[in-house]
Design a protein around this motif. Sequence first.
Motif, PDB file in Angstrom:
ATOM      1  N   ARG A  29       0.028 -12.176  27.488  1.00 46.99           N
ATOM      2  CA  ARG A  29      -0.574 -11.983  28.816  1.00 46.99           C
ATOM      3  C   ARG A  29      -1.664 -13.013  29.117  1.00 46.99           C
ATOM      4  O   ARG A  29      -2.369 -12.882  30.122  1.00 46.99           O
ATOM      5  CB  ARG A  29      -1.146 -10.569  28.923  1.00 46.99           C
ATOM      6  CG  ARG A  29      -0.105  -9.474  28.707  1.00 46.99           C
ATOM      7  CD  ARG A  29       0.920  -9.410  29.819  1.00 46.99           C
ATOM      8  NE  ARG A  29       2.049  -8.590  29.459  1.00 46.99           N
ATOM      9  CZ  ARG A  29       2.117  -7.265  29.542  1.00 46.99           C
ATOM     10  NH1 ARG A  29       1.060  -6.599  29.975  1.00 46.99           N
ATOM     11  NH2 ARG A  29       3.195  -6.614  29.194  1.00 46.99           N
ATOM     12  N   TRP A 231      -2.302  -2.503  29.254  1.00 46.85           N
ATOM     13  CA  TRP A 231      -2.265  -2.113  30.669  1.00 46.85           C
ATOM     14  C   TRP A 231      -3.641  -1.659  31.147  1.00 46.85           C
ATOM     15  O   TRP A 231      -4.066  -2.000  32.263  1.00 46.85           O
ATOM     16  CB  TRP A 231      -1.247  -0.993  30.873  1.00 46.85           C
ATOM     17  CG  TRP A 231      -1.195  -0.506  32.283  1.00 46.85           C
ATOM     18  CD1 TRP A 231      -0.565  -1.102  33.351  1.00 46.85           C
ATOM     19  CD2 TRP A 231      -1.816   0.680  32.810  1.00 46.85           C
ATOM     20  NE1 TRP A 231      -0.757  -0.363  34.500  1.00 46.85           N
ATOM     21  CE2 TRP A 231      -1.522   0.730  34.193  1.00 46.85           C
ATOM     22  CE3 TRP A 231      -2.587   1.686  32.237  1.00 46.85           C
ATOM     23  CZ2 TRP A 231      -1.981   1.766  35.009  1.00 46.85           C
ATOM     24  CZ3 TRP A 231      -3.045   2.716  33.050  1.00 46.85           C
ATOM     25  CH2 TRP A 231      -2.731   2.748  34.421  1.00 46.85           C
ATOM     26  N   SER A 234      -5.700  -4.370  32.426  1.00 48.56           N
ATOM     27  CA  SER A 234      -5.151  -5.137  33.545  1.00 48.56           C
ATOM     28  C   SER A 234      -5.718  -4.687  34.883  1.00 48.56           C
ATOM     29  O   SER A 234      -6.328  -3.619  35.008  1.00 48.56           O
ATOM     30  CB  SER A 234      -3.628  -4.995  33.577  1.00 48.56           C
ATOM     31  OG  SER A 234      -3.251  -3.703  34.055  1.00 48.56           O
ATOM     32  N   ASP A 235      -5.471  -5.501  35.906  1.00 52.65           N
ATOM     33  CA  ASP A 235      -5.906  -5.165  37.260  1.00 52.65           C
ATOM     34  C   ASP A 235      -5.190  -3.931  37.799  1.00 52.65           C
ATOM     35  O   ASP A 235      -5.684  -3.273  38.715  1.00 52.65           O
ATOM     36  CB  ASP A 235      -5.665  -6.351  38.199  1.00 52.65           C
ATOM     37  CG  ASP A 235      -6.602  -7.507  37.916  1.00 52.65           C
ATOM     38  OD1 ASP A 235      -7.643  -7.286  37.249  1.00 52.65           O
ATOM     39  OD2 ASP A 235      -6.295  -8.640  38.338  1.00 52.65           O
ATOM     40  N   GLU A 236      -4.030  -3.600  37.231  1.00 52.85           N
ATOM     41  CA  GLU A 236      -3.308  -2.404  37.673  1.00 52.85           C
ATOM     42  C   GLU A 236      -4.091  -1.129  37.360  1.00 52.85           C
ATOM     43  O   GLU A 236      -3.846  -0.084  37.964  1.00 52.85           O
ATOM     44  CB  GLU A 236      -1.921  -2.352  37.023  1.00 52.85           C
ATOM     45  CG  GLU A 236      -0.984  -3.441  37.512  1.00 52.85           C
ATOM     46  CD  GLU A 236       0.371  -3.370  36.847  1.00 52.85           C
ATOM     47  OE1 GLU A 236       0.471  -2.741  35.763  1.00 52.85           O
ATOM     48  OE2 GLU A 236       1.328  -3.932  37.394  1.00 52.85           O
ATOM     49  N   ALA A 237      -5.013  -1.208  36.404  1.00 52.18           N
ATOM     50  CA  ALA A 237      -5.837  -0.056  36.028  1.00 52.18           C
ATOM     51  C   ALA A 237      -7.274  -0.232  36.510  1.00 52.18           C
ATOM     52  O   ALA A 237      -8.211   0.317  35.932  1.00 52.18           O
ATOM     53  CB  ALA A 237      -5.806   0.131  34.518  1.00 52.18           C
TER      54      ALA A 237
END
Length: 251
Positions: A29, A231, A234-237
């Motif tokens: 990543r 995860w 990450s920006d998703e969290a």
Amino acid sequence: MSGTTTPVAVVTGGGRGIGRAVCLLLAERGYAVCLSYVADAAAAQAVVEAIIAKGGKAVAVKGDVGVEADVLALFEAADRLGPVTALINNAGVVDVAARVSDMSAERLTRMMTTNVVGSFLCAREAVRRMSTKHGGQGGGIVNLSSVAARLGGPGQYVDYAASKGAIDTFTTGLAREVAAEGIRVNAVSPGIIDTEIHASGGQPDRVARLGPDQPMGRAGTAEEVAAPIVWLLSDEAAYMTGANLLVSGGR
């Protein structure tokens, strides 16, 4: 992870098991990885070489997270890679199955020093670097807890379970303490995972014995724990802090 600067992740106990899987996935990543190990230099170096072979950056540092000087050396090595923006507090120990009435002070001290004090020391150094209050750019911390914190480990390792209960409280408190300083702090609680930690506790057959009894009918893999850890960084969290994800196959 914006801009051209490579973000740096510190992964304690990164040579084997869940730590190894986390290191490899973080490198995929785009992170440079600084991992610690206690004894198995060959395993740690193999992780570093695997990352470098794919064009990534990594370094392994020998050290015990329960020793403050070792933690300082670990983060100094990470600083040489770039700005630290992630910490995975993965290093931990278990011991042979025992009742509380048979546990020595030495065993308890080792358990709490590595699993609890070590996580505090590493988080302290991470916060000093990542907090906007200290001039940092923010970042994320993921602590490794365990479903044992909820189940208690009776007849086997109440001390280990208690150390992970401390990690749960630590995660909640630190998350709230630094939420306004650009740092998110979360935890992951694995169940029965197929790694070497069971053998270190004198139960090399534990996964084979208990895996089929889990609600999903099997033990988990290190990679299945690494994925939610990464995860959470990450920006998703981005709106998650103080969370504790169960990665336990329903246990």
